[in-house]
Each structure stands twice: as C-alpha cells, then as structure tokens.
Design an enzyme around this catalytic site. Structure first.
Site, PDB file in Angstrom:
ATOM      1  N   HIS A 114      36.583  35.631  30.077  1.00 40.82           N
ATOM      2  CA  HIS A 114      36.104  34.426  30.771  1.00 40.82           C
ATOM      3  C   HIS A 114      34.709  34.053  30.292  1.00 40.82           C
ATOM      4  O   HIS A 114      34.426  32.890  29.973  1.00 40.82           O
ATOM      5  CB  HIS A 114      36.069  34.635  32.284  1.00 40.82           C
ATOM      6  N   ASP A 162      41.359  34.471  39.855  1.00 42.93           N
ATOM      7  CA  ASP A 162      40.197  35.365  39.861  1.00 42.93           C
ATOM      8  C   ASP A 162      40.548  36.702  40.503  1.00 42.93           C
ATOM      9  O   ASP A 162      40.191  37.764  40.007  1.00 42.93           O
ATOM     10  CB  ASP A 162      39.058  34.676  40.618  1.00 42.93           C
ATOM     11  N   HIS A 198      37.210  39.451  32.790  1.00 46.86           N
ATOM     12  CA  HIS A 198      36.015  38.652  33.043  1.00 46.86           C
ATOM     13  C   HIS A 198      35.143  38.516  31.798  1.00 46.86           C
ATOM     14  O   HIS A 198      34.424  37.519  31.655  1.00 46.86           O
ATOM     15  CB  HIS A 198      35.212  39.235  34.214  1.00 46.86           C
ATOM     16  N   HIS A 236      36.536  28.732  37.289  1.00 48.80           N
ATOM     17  CA  HIS A 236      36.315  30.133  36.938  1.00 48.80           C
ATOM     18  C   HIS A 236      37.632  30.907  36.885  1.00 48.80           C
ATOM     19  O   HIS A 236      37.934  31.590  35.902  1.00 48.80           O
ATOM     20  CB  HIS A 236      35.366  30.741  37.980  1.00 48.80           C
TER      21      HIS A 236
END
Length: 388
Positions: A267, A181, A264, A281
């Site tokens: 994601h 992340d 992101h 995540h």
C-alpha cells in the site's frame, strides 16, 4: 577457558488499546459526556462535508455537556504542515482535548497534533473505512499524497466513539474499503508471528493481538456481504455492528499488537504511483494482501477464495483496478522499491523480500485474478474510483 556469555534479555511483548471504546447507533449523543471526562476545552476537527452531516448532533451533545464548541476546518491529508497548524490552533485556544471527527487522515492529524501539543485526544470516526481510529500511530503523507512516514505516540486515543447509524448512512464503498484494510490484519499478523518481528506496539506479537487479528478475519468472512447489503439501505443490523467493530476495534488492536507485513508495505509503495492516488486506503491495501499471498506461495485455493470474496465485497485485486498494468514496469518497480526500503513492514515477513519479488508478484496477480473472476462468473476488472 572462554568467558561466560550473558544470556539475551527476553523479548518484551506489548498490547496497546484506546482508553475507552464506544459503539452503537446514536452514540454521538454521548460524545459530550465522554469529552467532559477528558477536559474542559475541546477543539473539534472536521472537514466541511463531515460537519454538514454530523455537526448539528456533535454540537448539541457537546453543548449539552456544558462544553464550548470550537470547530477547526480540516482540509486535505495528514501532512506535517497540517499537523503543525493544528498544534497552533490548540495553543491559541488553550484547548485541552483535540477531537477528530471524520476519516483516517483527520483522525491521524489529530493524534499527531494532540501528542505534539501535550494534550488528550479522541477519535470520532464517521466511517468504518480504516483501522486508524484506535491506534497510537499516524500515517503522514507528503503534500502530493505519497507516504512519508509513520509517527508513533506513547499512548492511544483516550476515547474512540463510533455511531453506527452514521456509518450506515455513509456510502457502502467506504465500509467495503474498511473490510479491505481489516482483512489484511490477519494475513500480516500471522506472518509477523511466524517471523517474530517487532510490532507497531514496540515488542513481540502478543497472543491477544494475534487472536484479535484472526477474530477480525472470521467476523468479516461471515458478515461483510450482508452488512454491505444493509448499509446500502442505510440500515444498522447485527451484521453491520459486527463489521464496524471488526474494521475498527478488532483490526486496530490486531494490526498494532499483532504486526504489519507485506500488505501495508505494498500500500505504501502504491502511494508512489500517481495512478493510484485518490483510491481509499483499504482499496490499495487489498491489492497488497493479494500480493502478500503470492509472495508467500500460499495455496492456490486460498488465493482463489480471497480473490472471489474480495471481488464480491467490491475491492480491487488486480493492477487494472488501481490504474496500472503489467507493462507499467517502471512504475511497478518504483512501487516495489518504495515497499522494500529499510524499515518497511515488508521485512516482517518470515523470509527476505526484494523489490524484484514484489514486481513479479504484482504482475502475476493480474492474470490470475482475472481468470479466477471469469471462472466464478464475477465481473472483469475495471478501473476503481475512490468512494465518496
């Protein structure tokens, strides 16, 4: 003669941060004292697994500060229903501080519920697997685990407290997910700076936000591997302290005030693929980072170094590892379409990105990463499982 034009207003730059950040081994013993500065009736939100690990220490600290112990059991994801239920708990108890103890979904639910209830809120992460604890936003999912929306709040948590011994006691795979992340933070911040797009803080990127994103990147490249080795033996070392701070504080401030971009968004797109459900995540974000590098046309050496490093960290950088393949075109198209909807952070890239571009980048990653790993003598891709 033409009318004089009014010059455009200068763009506002904004930096957000939590009210207080506390980190170190044994920090849980200080929790009660810090909560007493915020209110008199806290509600502690934690799932049964987390409470079984830290409930005794949390209870002792809160009671030691002369505060009542009200614990609410967290179940599942940060969904609209979960958030609304927590608001009801706050109002029923007359609470004035909502405290999330655990992982990202717990903390995001607490932030959203604290905001709706009009009270203060605190983050007590028990893992360093995301940069969610410090931010003034929450990621809300559907009951099926698909990304639904970002919710933004006018302020950040009043307190973020991280006990690094608790983090070191957790599975190393969770710390590795946090590295995934956090590594995206610099890649996305530099893209946002190049495009001048609006950040999650609601303005143009600040120099501080961009610099913190870069610092997070540098800290992780220097310390992630020795930190993971230490955590496998449940040890807190200087490298562990640095990585926890990079994953939590530096990345948190960096993404919020430096900007998000393609990593992101990919994601978020992957949450539309049932095959990727259950992965952490940061595992999905890491595939998004490789995809962003491909979309940018980054130097081959940069992509190769990233693939090698993240493989050593234990992060997925191929479709295989998230349960997909190059022939799953329909699923990949659904991922790409979700990643490129209007308002997604992929539009902070300094060039237009279409769904077809994302599909091509995702499919190209498989062969490239597999070859790089083979040439470096690293393991071939296999299906990743969620860390526990």
């Amino acid at each position: 003669m033409s009318e004089p034009t009014t010059p455009p207003a200068p763009r506002v730059r904004s930096l957000l941060s939590p009210g207080r950040y506390v980190q170190g081994p044994g920090a849980l013993a200080r929790l009660g004292g810090h909560l007493a500065d915020l209110g008199s009736t806290p509600v502690l939100v934690a799932d049964d697994v987390v409470w079984g690990l830290v409930g005794h220490d949390v209870t002792a600290s809160v009671q030691g500060a002369g505060l009542p112990v009200h614990r609410d059991v967290f179940r599942g994801l940060a969904t609209a229903a979960t958030i609304d239920r927590l608001v009801g708990v706050v109002r029923e108890l007359g609470a004035d501080v909502l405290v999330g103890v655990g992982g990202g979904s717990t903390l995001d639910s607490v932030k959203a519920a604290g905001h709706l209830a009009g009270i203060r809120w605190a983050s007590v992460p028990t893992v360093a697997s995301t940069d969610a604890p410090t931010s003034a936003l929450a990621v809300v999912y559907t009951a099926d685990g698909a990304f639904e929306e970002y919710r933004f709040f006018p302020r950040n948590p009043d307190l973020v407290l991280v006990d690094t011994q608790v983090v070191a006691n957790a599975p190393a795979a969770l710390l590795a997910a946090g590295v995934g992340d956090a590594l995206a933070t610099w890649l996305e911040a530099r893209a946002t700076a190049a495009s001048g797009s609006t950040t999650m803080a609601g303005g143009a990127p600040t120099l501080a936000g961009t610099a913190l994103a870069r610092l997070s990147w540098d800290v992780l490249w220097d310390n992630a591997l020795p930190a993971l080795d230490a955590v496998r033996d449940h040890l807190v070392t200087p490298a562990v302290e640095k990585v926890v701070e990079a994953n939590t504080l530096l990345s948190g401030l960096g993404f919020e005030s430096g900007g998000l971009a393609a990593a992101h968004a990919v994601h978020n797109g992957l949450t539309a693929a049932p095959q990727a459900h259950g992965l952490a995540h940061g595992q999905k974000v890491n595939l998004g980072s490789v995809t962003q590098l491909v979309l940018e046309g980054a130097p081959t050496s940069e992509i190769r170094d990233f693939v090698e490093f993240t493989t050593r960290v234990g992060l997925p950088n191929t479709l295989t590892e998230v349960g997909l393949g190059v022939d799953d075109v329909d699923v990949l198209r659904a991922v790409a379409q979700a990643a490129t909807v209007p308002g997604e952070t992929i539009h902070s890239m300094p060039f237009p990105v279409r769904a077809d571009d994302v599909v091509a980048a995702l499919r190209s990653v498989e062969r490239f990463s597999t070859r790089v790993r083979a040439e470096a003598g690293l393991p071939a891709p296999v299906r990743h499982v969620a860390p526990h």
